[in-house]
Design a protein around this motif. Sequence first.
Motif, PDB file in Angstrom:
ATOM      1  N   VAL A 202      12.484  -8.539 -10.529  1.00 20.40           N
ATOM      2  CA  VAL A 202      12.018  -9.297  -9.369  1.00 20.40           C
ATOM      3  C   VAL A 202      11.360  -8.304  -8.403  1.00 20.40           C
ATOM      4  CG1 VAL A 202      12.619 -10.873  -7.507  1.00 20.40           C
ATOM      5  CG2 VAL A 202      13.919 -10.923  -9.646  1.00 20.40           C
ATOM      6  N   GLY A 203      10.086  -8.529  -8.141  1.00 21.61           N
ATOM      7  CA  GLY A 203       9.360  -7.642  -7.244  1.00 21.61           C
ATOM      8  C   GLY A 203       8.910  -8.349  -5.984  1.00 21.61           C
ATOM      9  N   PHE A 204       9.202  -7.758  -4.831  1.00 28.00           N
ATOM     10  CA  PHE A 204       8.824  -8.319  -3.538  1.00 28.00           C
ATOM     11  C   PHE A 204       7.686  -7.499  -2.940  1.00 28.00           C
ATOM     12  CE2 PHE A 204      13.215  -9.454  -4.231  1.00 28.00           C
ATOM     13  CZ  PHE A 204      13.317 -10.760  -3.752  1.00 28.00           C
ATOM     14  N   CYS A 205       6.691  -8.177  -2.413  1.00 26.73           N
ATOM     15  CA  CYS A 205       5.598  -7.487  -1.737  1.00 26.73           C
ATOM     16  C   CYS A 205       6.078  -7.045  -0.347  1.00 26.73           C
ATOM     17  CB  CYS A 205       4.384  -8.394  -1.615  1.00 26.73           C
ATOM     18  SG  CYS A 205       2.943  -7.576  -0.912  1.00 26.73           S
ATOM     19  N   VAL A 206       5.923  -5.775  -0.063  1.00 22.67           N
ATOM     20  CA  VAL A 206       6.394  -5.221   1.211  1.00 22.67           C
ATOM     21  C   VAL A 206       5.286  -5.340   2.256  1.00 22.67           C
ATOM     22  CG1 VAL A 206       7.299  -3.164   2.361  1.00 22.67           C
ATOM     23  CG2 VAL A 206       7.889  -3.629  -0.035  1.00 22.67           C
ATOM     24  N   ALA A 207       5.653  -5.802   3.450  1.00 21.61           N
ATOM     25  CA  ALA A 207       4.689  -5.899   4.545  1.00 21.61           C
ATOM     26  C   ALA A 207       4.147  -4.513   4.875  1.00 21.61           C
ATOM     27  CB  ALA A 207       5.353  -6.515   5.779  1.00 21.61           C
ATOM     28  N   ASP A 208       2.897  -4.463   5.299  1.00 21.04           N
ATOM     29  CA  ASP A 208       2.230  -3.186   5.545  1.00 21.04           C
ATOM     30  C   ASP A 208       3.020  -2.272   6.477  1.00 21.04           C
ATOM     31  OD1 ASP A 208       0.198  -3.943   3.882  1.00 21.04           O
ATOM     32  OD2 ASP A 208      -1.203  -4.498   5.483  1.00 21.04           O
ATOM     33  N   ALA A 209       3.672  -2.865   7.484  1.00 18.21           N
ATOM     34  CA  ALA A 209       4.397  -2.051   8.474  1.00 18.21           C
ATOM     35  C   ALA A 209       5.569  -1.298   7.870  1.00 18.21           C
ATOM     36  CB  ALA A 209       4.888  -2.943   9.612  1.00 18.21           C
ATOM     37  N   TYR A 210       6.058  -1.728   6.702  1.00 19.96           N
ATOM     38  CA  TYR A 210       7.229  -1.105   6.092  1.00 19.96           C
ATOM     39  C   TYR A 210       6.948  -0.543   4.703  1.00 19.96           C
ATOM     40  CZ  TYR A 210       9.482  -3.459   9.941  1.00 19.96           C
ATOM     41  OH  TYR A 210       9.826  -3.872  11.204  1.00 19.96           O
ATOM     42  N   ARG A 211       5.695  -0.588   4.272  1.00 18.56           N
ATOM     43  CA  ARG A 211       5.352  -0.114   2.940  1.00 18.56           C
ATOM     44  C   ARG A 211       5.037   1.381   2.956  1.00 18.56           C
ATOM     45  NH1 ARG A 211       0.531   0.026   0.174  1.00 18.56           N
ATOM     46  NH2 ARG A 211      -0.532  -1.167   1.818  1.00 18.56           N
ATOM     47  N   ASP A 212       5.434   2.058   1.888  1.00 18.18           N
ATOM     48  CA  ASP A 212       5.104   3.462   1.709  1.00 18.18           C
ATOM     49  C   ASP A 212       3.696   3.532   1.121  1.00 18.18           C
ATOM     50  OD1 ASP A 212       4.814   6.108   1.075  1.00 18.18           O
ATOM     51  OD2 ASP A 212       6.810   6.332   0.183  1.00 18.18           O
TER      52      ASP A 212
END
Length: 481
Positions: A202-212
Amino acid sequence: MQKRVISGILALALVLTLTLTLAQADVRVELDGIDGGSASVTVPEDDSAALLEGYLYQVNGLDVPEVVKAESSGNTASRPATYAVALNDVTNNIYRRLVPEIKKIAAGESASATIVITDMPITYTQEVLGHITIIEGGALSKAASAKIDELFGADVNHDALLSKLLANMPYELYWFDKTNGMAISYGIEADENTVTIPYIVVGFCVADAYRDTTKYLVDDEDKIVKDEDGNPVPDYTAVDTTKTGAARTAAAKAAEVVAANQDKGTYGKLVAYREFITDAVEYNKAASKPDYPYGYGDPWQLIYVFDGDSATNVVCEGYSKAFKYLCDLTWTGSDPEVACYLPTGTMDGGIGAGLHMWNIVSIGGVNYLTDITNCDSGTTGAPDQLFLCGAEGSVDASYAAATTNGTVTYVYDQNTKDIYDQELVLSETKYSPLAFDLNQLIALARYAAGITTDKSAAIDVNNDGIISAADLTAMAQSLAS
């Protein structure tokens, strides 16, 4: 001074309840203590005295004697939970495994929003597959692949799973970009007779503010994957733990808010939470516009509500999630005294027509519309006209709530109707802590203790035409407020 008098009379009632008998064979009692404590139990006739006695000890700030605890133990029961998103067994098991991993991401303890589940293999036999050829030419046949996709899609309800996660985790998914969603994939092991799915991803897309943003997708050979233009493809599930770890301070602030109001009654807590949120933020008009340049992120989450920064503000989703989170921290368990939900849909007449998220607050089995966004200063329902208010209409059509500035209409979207059930049916009247006088309290205590058989209207506290345990509930609600 009034509470001292009330406490004294309750102490008198405590003594009187030593001989308490109630006429009903099975009595439902749901009581809120002055200190916000509660009891929700179903008791047979011979335990009614112990139940009320225990309650009266509580509201007087006294420890409940062990004998009273023993007499009323074993009889606790909850209101039946009607919260929907009825997941099948496989989907529910995936949900249960995702929750702790999502919490790790929220706490800054995990650098990836790709979650692999390996401890719940799914097996499909020839009978289930319809006796099709599984292996053809040394590989999985096209017919078997299509059938497995069909069966897996039935076993794992992607939409219901995501909806339940979003509805139940208003804080923990602050890092998730729901506009880009969640993907589910799986591995396959097969022979001529059986197909097994040994793991689910299961993969969740991370919001830009918290993505590496320094991480990129890699293939099986650990080489960076590139798009058709030769550019490296970002890993949208990579989490920057320095950013998610910092978000824990917001959760700590929310806990402080709850602790600061723990001595208030039920209604007092809800009012305090509304006032904290509307004082902490104002409506983020820039983020509500279609041309907002930064995409879905913190203005739609609750972090900005608790970050102590007056320059960071939210849209309706942030208001609603923050209110639910405070409620969830306060009233826990499978049968909370107060339950708070997150309906979505459209609104007309408030901050502007369009998509909207608000709250439904359930107290005592009755559901009240609550729109914290439109309780903020300068809005249609300020300061509390759309707080635990009454609304006329229906689930399928719409609900209309009247304010001094006009009527606000709420329409549930289909996703909300799929998630919830009876929670969506709203009260036509505003929630109001019931008021009563001391003579009513004395009369009701005397009646409950069997000292008098007088059933005068004066002791029908909730005005339902019946003298029953419900009057105790109503009286307790008033005390707690």
